[in-house]
Design a protein around this motif. Structure first.
Motif, PDB file in Angstrom:
ATOM      1  N   MET A   1       0.841  -1.179   0.000  1.00 37.65           N
ATOM      2  CA  MET A   1       0.000   0.000   0.000  1.00 37.65           C
ATOM      3  C   MET A   1       0.882   1.236   0.000  1.00 37.65           C
ATOM      4  N   GLU A   2       0.378   2.256  -0.671  1.00 39.96           N
ATOM      5  CA  GLU A   2       1.150   3.473  -0.808  1.00 39.96           C
ATOM      6  C   GLU A   2       0.237   4.662  -0.569  1.00 39.96           C
ATOM      7  N   LEU A   3       0.682   5.563   0.279  1.00 37.89           N
ATOM      8  CA  LEU A   3      -0.016   6.825   0.481  1.00 37.89           C
ATOM      9  C   LEU A   3       0.830   7.888  -0.186  1.00 37.89           C
ATOM     10  N   GLU A   4       0.208   8.661  -1.038  1.00 38.88           N
ATOM     11  CA  GLU A   4       0.964   9.638  -1.800  1.00 38.88           C
ATOM     12  C   GLU A   4       0.136  10.903  -1.876  1.00 38.88           C
ATOM     13  N   GLY A   5       0.337  11.814  -0.934  1.00 41.95           N
ATOM     14  CA  GLY A   5      -0.423  13.057  -0.955  1.00 41.95           C
ATOM     15  C   GLY A   5      -1.903  12.822  -0.772  1.00 41.95           C
ATOM     16  N   ARG A   6      -2.645  12.809  -1.877  1.00 42.96           N
ATOM     17  CA  ARG A   6      -4.106  12.652  -1.849  1.00 42.96           C
ATOM     18  C   ARG A   6      -4.551  11.256  -2.241  1.00 42.96           C
ATOM     19  N   GLN A   7      -3.600  10.331  -2.457  1.00 40.04           N
ATOM     20  CA  GLN A   7      -3.952   9.020  -2.993  1.00 40.04           C
ATOM     21  C   GLN A   7      -3.684   7.885  -2.019  1.00 40.04           C
ATOM     22  N   LEU A   8      -4.572   6.917  -2.084  1.00 39.71           N
ATOM     23  CA  LEU A   8      -4.380   5.635  -1.414  1.00 39.71           C
ATOM     24  C   LEU A   8      -4.302   4.623  -2.548  1.00 39.71           C
ATOM     25  N   LYS A   9      -3.169   3.922  -2.663  1.00 43.13           N
ATOM     26  CA  LYS A   9      -2.973   3.001  -3.790  1.00 43.13           C
ATOM     27  C   LYS A   9      -2.550   1.635  -3.287  1.00 43.13           C
ATOM     28  N   MET A  10      -3.020   0.610  -4.003  1.00 45.93           N
ATOM     29  CA  MET A  10      -2.616  -0.751  -3.676  1.00 45.93           C
ATOM     30  C   MET A  10      -2.671  -1.587  -4.952  1.00 45.93           C
ATOM     31  N   ALA A  11      -1.724  -2.496  -5.088  1.00 50.12           N
ATOM     32  CA  ALA A  11      -1.713  -3.419  -6.221  1.00 50.12           C
ATOM     33  C   ALA A  11      -1.664  -4.839  -5.678  1.00 50.12           C
ATOM     34  N   ARG A  12      -2.257  -5.751  -6.432  1.00 45.75           N
ATOM     35  CA  ARG A  12      -2.251  -7.149  -6.012  1.00 45.75           C
ATOM     36  C   ARG A  12      -2.433  -8.050  -7.226  1.00 45.75           C
ATOM     37  N   ILE A  13      -1.788  -9.197  -7.198  1.00 45.51           N
ATOM     38  CA  ILE A  13      -1.955 -10.188  -8.254  1.00 45.51           C
ATOM     39  C   ILE A  13      -2.835 -11.311  -7.719  1.00 45.51           C
ATOM     40  N   PHE A  14      -3.850 -11.655  -8.502  1.00 47.33           N
ATOM     41  CA  PHE A  14      -4.790 -12.713  -8.152  1.00 47.33           C
ATOM     42  C   PHE A  14      -4.546 -13.922  -9.034  1.00 47.33           C
ATOM     43  N   LYS A  15      -4.643 -15.083  -8.467  1.00 48.38           N
ATOM     44  CA  LYS A  15      -4.473 -16.328  -9.224  1.00 48.38           C
ATOM     45  C   LYS A  15      -5.805 -16.694  -9.865  1.00 48.38           C
ATOM     46  N   ALA A  16      -6.214 -15.863 -10.809  1.00 53.59           N
ATOM     47  CA  ALA A  16      -7.486 -16.047 -11.516  1.00 53.59           C
ATOM     48  C   ALA A  16      -7.385 -15.323 -12.851  1.00 53.59           C
ATOM     49  N   PRO A  17      -8.052 -15.854 -13.876  1.00 54.89           N
ATOM     50  CA  PRO A  17      -8.017 -15.190 -15.183  1.00 54.89           C
ATOM     51  C   PRO A  17      -8.742 -13.849 -15.151  1.00 54.89           C
ATOM     52  N   ILE A  18      -8.319 -12.959 -16.020  1.00 49.78           N
ATOM     53  CA  ILE A  18      -8.854 -11.598 -16.023  1.00 49.78           C
ATOM     54  C   ILE A  18     -10.372 -11.580 -16.213  1.00 49.78           C
ATOM     55  N   GLU A  19     -10.925 -12.511 -16.996  1.00 44.56           N
ATOM     56  CA  GLU A  19     -12.372 -12.533 -17.231  1.00 44.56           C
ATOM     57  C   GLU A  19     -13.139 -12.779 -15.929  1.00 44.56           C
ATOM     58  N   LEU A  20     -12.619 -13.655 -15.080  1.00 39.30           N
ATOM     59  CA  LEU A  20     -13.264 -13.948 -13.800  1.00 39.30           C
ATOM     60  C   LEU A  20     -13.147 -12.761 -12.848  1.00 39.30           C
ATOM     61  N   VAL A  21     -11.979 -12.137 -12.799  1.00 44.55           N
ATOM     62  CA  VAL A  21     -11.785 -10.972 -11.923  1.00 44.55           C
ATOM     63  C   VAL A  21     -12.700  -9.832 -12.377  1.00 44.55           C
ATOM     64  N   TRP A  22     -12.791  -9.624 -13.680  1.00 39.54           N
ATOM     65  CA  TRP A  22     -13.671  -8.572 -14.219  1.00 39.54           C
ATOM     66  C   TRP A  22     -15.127  -8.853 -13.838  1.00 39.54           C
ATOM     67  N   GLU A  23     -15.544 -10.091 -13.980  1.00 39.78           N
ATOM     68  CA  GLU A  23     -16.917 -10.465 -13.638  1.00 39.78           C
ATOM     69  C   GLU A  23     -17.196 -10.230 -12.150  1.00 39.78           C
ATOM     70  N   ALA A  24     -16.223 -10.526 -11.296  1.00 45.28           N
ATOM     71  CA  ALA A  24     -16.381 -10.316  -9.853  1.00 45.28           C
ATOM     72  C   ALA A  24     -16.609  -8.837  -9.530  1.00 45.28           C
ATOM     73  N   TRP A  25     -16.086  -7.947 -10.380  1.00 45.61           N
ATOM     74  CA  TRP A  25     -16.237  -6.506 -10.196  1.00 45.61           C
ATOM     75  C   TRP A  25     -17.483  -5.937 -10.845  1.00 45.61           C
ATOM     76  N   THR A  26     -18.020  -6.625 -11.850  1.00 47.21           N
ATOM     77  CA  THR A  26     -19.050  -6.001 -12.678  1.00 47.21           C
ATOM     78  C   THR A  26     -20.426  -6.633 -12.564  1.00 47.21           C
ATOM     79  N   LYS A  27     -20.543  -7.733 -11.855  1.00 47.38           N
ATOM     80  CA  LYS A  27     -21.835  -8.408 -11.688  1.00 47.38           C
ATOM     81  C   LYS A  27     -22.239  -8.321 -10.216  1.00 47.38           C
ATOM     82  N   PRO A  28     -23.408  -7.737  -9.937  1.00 45.16           N
ATOM     83  CA  PRO A  28     -23.828  -7.562  -8.538  1.00 45.16           C
ATOM     84  C   PRO A  28     -23.848  -8.854  -7.735  1.00 45.16           C
TER      85      PRO A  28
END
Length: 146
Positions: A1-28
């Motif tokens: 995690m990184e705090l930079e002035g006005r930003q809170l940022k975080m990166a992470r790698i998931f052991k899942a294909p991009i289509e599944l990760v996208w669906e997890a974000w876009t389907k209620p």
């Protein structure tokens, strides 16, 4: 995690294909299973997933407190980017999706209006810890979908 002035940022790698990760974000029906810090549940009232569309949800805290949230989607690039403007407190969230073979990297950034607002949200709502927990919950949810 990184705090930079006005930003809170975080990166992470998931052991899942991009289509599944996208669906997890876009389907209620997926989002409600992982959204929010540990101990919270989420009710989605509206999720008009398109640029200019409104996203309204309530996070229910472990103590029974309800936290209404409202956002407007600003930019959607399928399998690459979701950006939305959150109101009260005001910030812009940008989530970038990058395929890494069979894995997916997410770069999540929350941009606040002022450094003071970021500091307030961290002190009052533990936004930094909540972001970590949210990504951990997403990771666990994706593992359950394999």
């Amino acid at each position: 995690m990184e705090l930079e002035g006005r930003q809170l940022k975080m990166a992470r790698i998931f052991k899942a294909p991009i289509e599944l990760v996208w669906e997890a974000w876009t389907k209620p029906e997926h989002l409600v299973k992982w959204w929010g810090p540990n101990g919270f549940t989420t009710t989605i009232h509206k999720m008009d997933f398109q640029e200019g569309g409104e996203w309204k949800l309530t996070m229910h805290g472990p103590d029974g407190t309800n936290y209404p949230n409202r956002s407007i989607y600003k930019e959607i690039i399928p399998l690459k980017k979701i950006a939305f403007e959150h109101f009260n407190p005001h910030f812009i969230t940008t989530v970038l999706f990058t395929a890494k073979g069979q894995d997916t990297q997410i770069d999540w950034r929350m941009l606040f209006d002022t450094p003071e607002m970021l500091e307030t949200v961290i002190k009052a709502h533990k936004a930094d810890e909540g972001l970590k927990q949210n990504l951990e919950k997403l990771s666990n949810y994706l593992k359950s979908k394999k």
